[in-house]
Scaffold this motif. Structure first.
Motif, PDB file in Angstrom:
ATOM      1  N   GLY A  31      28.764  47.087  48.507  1.00 15.42           N
ATOM      2  CA  GLY A  31      29.840  47.821  47.857  1.00 15.42           C
ATOM      3  C   GLY A  31      31.186  47.127  47.826  1.00 15.42           C
ATOM      4  O   GLY A  31      32.112  47.614  47.191  1.00 15.42           O
ATOM      5  N   ILE A  32      31.345  45.992  48.511  1.00 14.45           N
ATOM      6  CA  ILE A  32      32.629  45.283  48.465  1.00 14.45           C
ATOM      7  C   ILE A  32      32.547  43.969  47.693  1.00 14.45           C
ATOM      8  O   ILE A  32      33.566  43.361  47.403  1.00 14.45           O
ATOM      9  N   CYS A  33      31.366  43.546  47.345  1.00 17.57           N
ATOM     10  CA  CYS A  33      31.165  42.311  46.587  1.00 17.57           C
ATOM     11  C   CYS A  33      31.427  42.592  45.107  1.00 17.57           C
ATOM     12  O   CYS A  33      30.845  43.519  44.541  1.00 17.57           O
ATOM     13  N   VAL A  34      32.282  41.793  44.481  1.00 20.66           N
ATOM     14  CA  VAL A  34      32.587  41.975  43.060  1.00 20.66           C
ATOM     15  C   VAL A  34      31.327  41.832  42.223  1.00 20.66           C
ATOM     16  O   VAL A  34      31.073  42.649  41.332  1.00 20.66           O
ATOM     17  N   ILE A 123      21.361  30.823  46.675  1.00 17.89           N
ATOM     18  CA  ILE A 123      22.599  30.069  46.494  1.00 17.89           C
ATOM     19  C   ILE A 123      23.720  31.005  46.046  1.00 17.89           C
ATOM     20  O   ILE A 123      24.831  30.978  46.578  1.00 17.89           O
ATOM     21  N   VAL A 124      23.425  31.847  45.076  1.00 21.59           N
ATOM     22  CA  VAL A 124      24.436  32.797  44.592  1.00 21.59           C
ATOM     23  C   VAL A 124      24.792  33.796  45.694  1.00 21.59           C
ATOM     24  O   VAL A 124      25.965  34.078  45.931  1.00 21.59           O
ATOM     25  N   ALA A 125      23.783  34.322  46.397  1.00 18.15           N
ATOM     26  CA  ALA A 125      24.021  35.318  47.453  1.00 18.15           C
ATOM     27  C   ALA A 125      24.927  34.749  48.554  1.00 18.15           C
ATOM     28  O   ALA A 125      25.844  35.432  49.016  1.00 18.15           O
ATOM     29  N   TRP A 131      32.801  32.817  45.233  1.00 16.79           N
ATOM     30  CA  TRP A 131      32.827  32.624  43.781  1.00 16.79           C
ATOM     31  C   TRP A 131      33.370  33.836  43.029  1.00 16.79           C
ATOM     32  O   TRP A 131      34.019  33.681  42.007  1.00 16.79           O
ATOM     33  N   PHE A 132      33.070  35.037  43.512  1.00 17.84           N
ATOM     34  CA  PHE A 132      33.408  36.247  42.758  1.00 17.84           C
ATOM     35  C   PHE A 132      34.443  37.132  43.453  1.00 17.84           C
ATOM     36  O   PHE A 132      35.082  37.943  42.809  1.00 17.84           O
ATOM     37  N   GLY A 133      34.561  37.011  44.768  1.00 18.61           N
ATOM     38  CA  GLY A 133      35.553  37.756  45.513  1.00 18.61           C
ATOM     39  C   GLY A 133      35.052  39.085  46.060  1.00 18.61           C
ATOM     40  O   GLY A 133      33.873  39.431  45.942  1.00 18.61           O
ATOM     41  N   LYS A 134      35.994  39.789  46.680  1.00 15.21           N
ATOM     42  CA  LYS A 134      35.723  41.100  47.272  1.00 15.21           C
ATOM     43  C   LYS A 134      36.703  42.099  46.676  1.00 15.21           C
ATOM     44  O   LYS A 134      37.778  41.731  46.218  1.00 15.21           O
ATOM     45  N   VAL A 135      36.310  43.355  46.706  1.00 16.01           N
ATOM     46  CA  VAL A 135      37.176  44.449  46.259  1.00 16.01           C
ATOM     47  C   VAL A 135      37.130  45.538  47.311  1.00 16.01           C
ATOM     48  O   VAL A 135      36.309  45.514  48.222  1.00 16.01           O
TER      49      VAL A 135
END
Length: 150
Positions: A31-34, A123-125, A131-135
């Motif tokens: 829930g915090i991963c963009v 790799i993405v995980a 790469w994408f940030g947190k919210v």
């Protein structure tokens, strides 16, 4: 990562796992991963028949399912469907099957060896926050989408 469950609906016998409506597939996401929250939001927008339920991995249900299947949330999301747990690329292929329609086109990736698909997924995980940030928790979900969370 292959299917992780040994026995269908094994989580029902685990006192750590709260009861939940498992008549539909359940997508457990970070829930915090963009990337993860944005992906869950995108799936919700396109799952017009509401075939899939959702819960963040940070909630009690999500945490207990990760513990039940002995998976770290940083390794993969979880898809629970028909009592079985799926992760990584196999889970996405199963999700496409469940959603049906044009989603089935993505099943062409099943032609790629699972080991390679999962290596790319890993790799993405591993790099998703960088790469994408947190919210803030579930910030990318609309109010209507938040109501779909278990």
């Amino acid at each position: 990562m292959p299917e992780v469950s040994e026995r269908a609906f094994s989580y029902r016998d685990d006192p750590r796992v709260p009861d939940f409506d498992d008549n539909k597939a359940l997508f457990v996401f970070d829930g915090i991963c963009v990337l993860c929250s944005g992906g869950a939001s995108w799936i919700m927008r396109h799952d017009r028949d509401a075939r899939v339920n959702f819960t963040p991995g940070q909630e009690k249900l999500g945490q207990s399912l990760y513990a039940h299947y002995d998976i770290e949330m940083d390794e993969s999301y979880l898809l629970i469907a028909n009592g079985h747990a799926y992760t990584a690329s196999r889970g996405y292929l199963e999700l496409c099957r469940i959603l049906g329609g044009w989603w089935r086109l993505f099943q062409i990736f099943a032609l790629m060896p699972e080991r390679l698909r999962d290596r790319l997924y890993a790799i993405v995980a591993r790099n998703r926050y960088r790469w994408f940030g947190k919210v803030d928790y579930c910030e990318l979900l609309t109010q209507d989408q938040r109501r779909r969370l278990l």
